[in-house]
Design a protein around this motif. Structure first.
Motif, PDB file in Angstrom:
ATOM      1  N   UNK A 145       0.860  -1.174   0.000  1.00 36.03           N
ATOM      2  CA  UNK A 145       0.000   0.000   0.000  1.00 36.03           C
ATOM      3  C   UNK A 145       0.906   1.236   0.000  1.00 36.03           C
ATOM      4  N   UNK A 146       0.796   2.025  -1.060  1.00 31.36           N
ATOM      5  CA  UNK A 146       1.800   3.054  -1.388  1.00 31.36           C
ATOM      6  C   UNK A 146       1.217   4.448  -1.172  1.00 31.36           C
ATOM      7  N   UNK A 147       2.047   5.338  -0.628  1.00 31.81           N
ATOM      8  CA  UNK A 147       1.595   6.693  -0.284  1.00 31.81           C
ATOM      9  C   UNK A 147       1.805   7.718  -1.402  1.00 31.81           C
ATOM     10  N   UNK A 148       2.787   7.488  -2.262  1.00 32.34           N
ATOM     11  CA  UNK A 148       3.091   8.462  -3.315  1.00 32.34           C
ATOM     12  C   UNK A 148       3.625   7.747  -4.555  1.00 32.34           C
ATOM     13  N   UNK A 149       3.542   8.401  -5.694  1.00 37.96           N
ATOM     14  CA  UNK A 149       3.875   7.772  -6.974  1.00 37.96           C
ATOM     15  C   UNK A 149       5.304   7.249  -7.027  1.00 37.96           C
TER      16      UNK A 149
END
Length: 361
Positions: A145-149
């Motif tokens: 689960x990723x917060x930024x590109x």
């Protein structure tokens, strides 16, 4: 579906809290909160969990301190025991502390799936223990689960499968917005920093704890000389980390008259302070993100950051320990010439809802 939410330190609980609140809306999810006890924090009382809107931890491993190896080993041993007697279907780890690493390894060796929240962040600085924790955790996780590109880019470069990567936004920002709403309804006059805010219409906030800054006498002297210079124009308030205070005393470092030192603050007390600040000077990863979310100028006293979006889109800039660079940037902020910044994609307070939907799917 039985899920373990792992937290080892106060900032971890702020990251799992939005997920727990989202899980509470779905009866098909049976989750338990595991506190590894990596850090002891006197501010983590029952009221702390009440403010977060989550229940007290279901398990407390009591790992405590020690070297990285000792602490990691104690967490692994304790976590293995609870997984053996109360086996989950999924373990969710957050961030980059030793608990993140330790519980990921235990789960994978017991054939339990692992999801990493805040996956893909990289400083590319292997002198940072957190970077090693991030890299190892991502190397064995099943869901990301990723917060930024940039996190997506980093993980794809490392050979991760696109279908396992989910750009969801940032649970820390979910919690920030949640706490801001609670703060509006609170009586803040009892906070120890209220008098300081009443006396100063403008001020700056300082946090400093990284070993590269506070364990090095020359660096710490340069930083405090610079802060003292800034404080001649703008009063500064500094909730000081015990490690930083200890080294200040050991190195006999003097501070400017307009720098107010306080004891470490609770989350709500600190939020009430920095949300109205003119700027933040910090070496904290979380504060870089939170100041970007609220549009507050941030000068990061580090040579690198694992959160590049706070620079490319936000209000943050890297300073290193350069007195000249910090003072030049400070003059720009005071003169109204600092970049405005924008709120990054999906930093809208709904990251935990997206995570929950993906897990249910």
């Amino acid at each position: 579906m039985k899920i373990f939410l792992i937290a080892g330190a106060r900032p971890n609980f702020m990251k799992i809290a939005p997920i727990a609140r989202a899980f509470d809306k779905h009866s098909q999810i049976n989750y338990k909160v595991v506190h590894t006890g990596q850090h002891y924090d006197k501010n983590m009382s029952d009221i702390f969990f009440e403010e977060l809107g989550i229940r007290l931890p279901d398990y407390h491993l009591g790992a405590g301190g020690g070297t990285h190896a000792q602490q990691t080993a104690k967490i692994m041993t304790g976590f293995e025991e609870i997984c053996e007697k109360d086996r989950p279907d999924l373990v969710i780890v957050v961030g980059d502390v030793n608990s993140t690493l330790a519980c990921s390894i235990v789960a994978k060796k017991m054939y339990i799936k692992v999801a990493h929240v805040e996956a893909g962040l990289r400083s590319f600085d292997l002198s940072m223990p957190e970077e090693i924790n991030r890299m190892v955790t991502d190397s064995i996780s099943d869901l990301f689960f990723v917060t930024e590109e940039q996190g997506m880019t980093n993980l794809l470069k490392e050979g991760k499968i696109l279908e396992k990567l989910h750009f969801v936004g940032h649970v820390m920002i979910d919690n920030l917005f949640y706490q801001l709403e609670k703060l509006k309804k609170m009586d803040t006059t009892c906070f120890p920093t209220t008098q300081f805010k009443q006396e100063h219409t403008q001020y700056g906030v300082v946090t400093l704890h990284r070993p590269s800054n506070v364990d090095d006498k020359e660096n710490l002297e340069i930083i405090f000389e610079t802060l003292s210079e800034i404080s001649k124009t703008l009063p500064l308030i500094f909730p000081i980390h015990p490690r930083t205070r200890k080294n200040m005393e050991a190195f006999n470092i003097k501070i400017g008259a307009n720098i107010k030192l306080t004891e470490p603050l609770s989350y709500m007390e600190f939020l009430n302070l920095w949300k109205d600040a003119k700027l933040a000077l910090t070496d904290s990863g979380g504060l870089q993100e939170e100041t970007t979310a609220l549009g507050i100028p941030c000068l990061t006293i580090r040579e690198n950051t694992e959160r590049p979006i706070t620079i490319t889109q936000g209000t943050n800039e890297l300073m290193g320990t350069s007195r000249k660079k910090i003072l030049k940037s400070f003059d720009e902020i005071i003169g109204g010439n600092w970049k405005v910044g924008q709120k990054p994609q999906f930093w809208d307070g709904n990251a935990a809802e997206r995570i929950t939907a993906l897990i249910l799917r």
